[in-house]
Design a protein around this motif. Structure first.
Motif, PDB file in Angstrom:
ATOM      1  N   CYS A   1     -48.274   4.232  88.040  1.00 26.17           N
ATOM      2  CA  CYS A   1     -49.323   3.595  87.221  1.00 26.17           C
ATOM      3  C   CYS A   1     -50.552   3.335  88.114  1.00 26.17           C
ATOM      4  O   CYS A   1     -50.445   3.360  89.335  1.00 26.17           O
TER       5      CYS A   1
ATOM      6  N   CYS B   1     -49.953   0.664  90.822  1.00 22.90           N
ATOM      7  CA  CYS B   1     -49.041   1.086  91.899  1.00 22.90           C
ATOM      8  C   CYS B   1     -49.732   2.056  92.845  1.00 22.90           C
ATOM      9  O   CYS B   1     -49.555   1.992  94.061  1.00 22.90           O
TER      10      CYS B   1
ATOM     11  N   CYS C   1     -43.339   1.237  90.017  1.00 19.78           N
ATOM     12  CA  CYS C   1     -42.983   2.539  89.425  1.00 19.78           C
ATOM     13  C   CYS C   1     -43.568   3.689  90.243  1.00 19.78           C
ATOM     14  O   CYS C   1     -43.101   4.815  90.170  1.00 19.78           O
ATOM     15  N   GLY C   2     -44.627   3.393  91.002  1.00 19.85           N
ATOM     16  CA  GLY C   2     -45.222   4.413  91.870  1.00 19.85           C
ATOM     17  C   GLY C   2     -46.282   5.281  91.224  1.00 19.85           C
ATOM     18  O   GLY C   2     -46.996   5.989  91.912  1.00 19.85           O
TER      19      GLY C   2
ATOM     20  N   CYS D   1     -47.162  -3.865  89.473  1.00 20.41           N
ATOM     21  CA  CYS D   1     -46.971  -2.684  88.621  1.00 20.41           C
ATOM     22  C   CYS D   1     -47.190  -2.990  87.138  1.00 20.41           C
ATOM     23  O   CYS D   1     -46.660  -3.948  86.610  1.00 20.41           O
ATOM     24  N   TYR D   2     -47.972  -2.127  86.482  1.00 18.77           N
ATOM     25  CA  TYR D   2     -48.207  -2.289  85.042  1.00 18.77           C
ATOM     26  C   TYR D   2     -46.936  -2.027  84.233  1.00 18.77           C
ATOM     27  O   TYR D   2     -46.864  -2.366  83.061  1.00 18.77           O
ATOM     28  N   ASN D   3     -45.947  -1.379  84.854  1.00 20.34           N
ATOM     29  CA  ASN D   3     -44.696  -1.139  84.137  1.00 20.34           C
ATOM     30  C   ASN D   3     -43.635  -2.191  84.445  1.00 20.34           C
ATOM     31  O   ASN D   3     -42.467  -2.035  84.075  1.00 20.34           O
TER      32      ASN D   3
HETATM   33 ZN    ZN Z   1     -46.401   0.908  88.446  1.00 19.72          ZN
END
Ligand code: ZN
Length: 228
Positions: A201, A204, A198-199, A189-191
């Motif tokens: 990005c 994800c 995060c679902g 995940c980039y977050n």
């Molecule tokens: Zn993400």
């Protein structure tokens, strides 16, 4: 005679390189990892890599590559740049870090050579959604030749995921017996949220689309990775 029983995995702690780590453990007697710090938005990425290397019982080595963030602009290292969700029509999404795999493979090869390792493993995939130029097979082959010429050695860069899509990468993790480790502990995940992330990005979304595709057609997808 050159020792071909040892391998160095270019390791980020994400789904792809973690799957590659276990792929390498099946094929080589001794496996090492190298992780690059390049000013990622989330330091948790290198910490996740360290934890996963420990879990796999392999050596972990961190190399500082923050210099690549200071010479090129991209949204993975620069918080001021808003991340592209899609690939723009006229070029690469700004999640592309120019030169990243060239620098990583170059540094990995020098480090590997110090340890008498000439087999490198990287999780790049040409099937990858963004089609980053340095994830393509032609680039990796060219880099392989360049490394051999640069150091007068016989490196082999292994790319087990090159022709796999995300669903097949999940299937490969299953086949290697590490589906749960990859699903629950890796960070894609980039977050900076591990596991399912995060679902929303781009990373994800790609990961979960692949997972859904794999889970909905397990038997058939598994067959396609029988010889990877
Ligand atoms: Zn993400």
């Amino acid at each position: 005679m050159m020792n071909r029983n040892k391998a160095l995995v270019v390791f980020s702690g994400g789904q792809d390189s973690t799957t590659c780590l276990y792929w390498a453990l099946k094929r080589f007697d001794e496996v090492h990892t190298v992780t690059f710090s390049y000013g990622q938005r989330h330091e948790t990425e290198t910490e996740t890599a360290r934890m996963l290397a420990e879990k796999a019982g392999v050596d972990f080595h961190l190399i500082d590559m923050t210099t690549i963030a200071s010479i090129g602009k991209n949204s993975l290292t620069d918080k001021a740049v808003e991340m592209d969700a899609e690939r723009p029509e006229d070029g690469w999404p700004n999640t592309f870090v120019p030169g990243r795999n060239m620098f990583f493979l170059g540094a990995a090869a020098v480090y590997a050579r110090e340890m008498g390792i000439f087999d490198l493993v990287t999780g790049v995939s040409q099937t990858d959604f963004s089609g980053y130029p340095d994830c393509r097979d032609s680039f990796v082959r060219s880099m392989n030749v360049t490394l051999n010429l640069a150091m007068e050695e016989q490196f082999i860069i292994h790319t087990p995921l090159m022709w796999l899509d995300k669903a097949q990468t999940w299937a490969l993790a299953e086949r290697l017996g590490v589906f749960d480790i990859v699903r629950n502990w890796t960070l894609t995940c980039y977050n900076g949220i591990p596991g399912d992330g995060c679902g929303h990005c781009p990373s994800c979304r790609l990961r979960s689309e692949g997972l859904q595709k794999y889970l909905s057609d397990k038997g058939n997808v598994l067959k396609t990775v029988a010889n990877v």
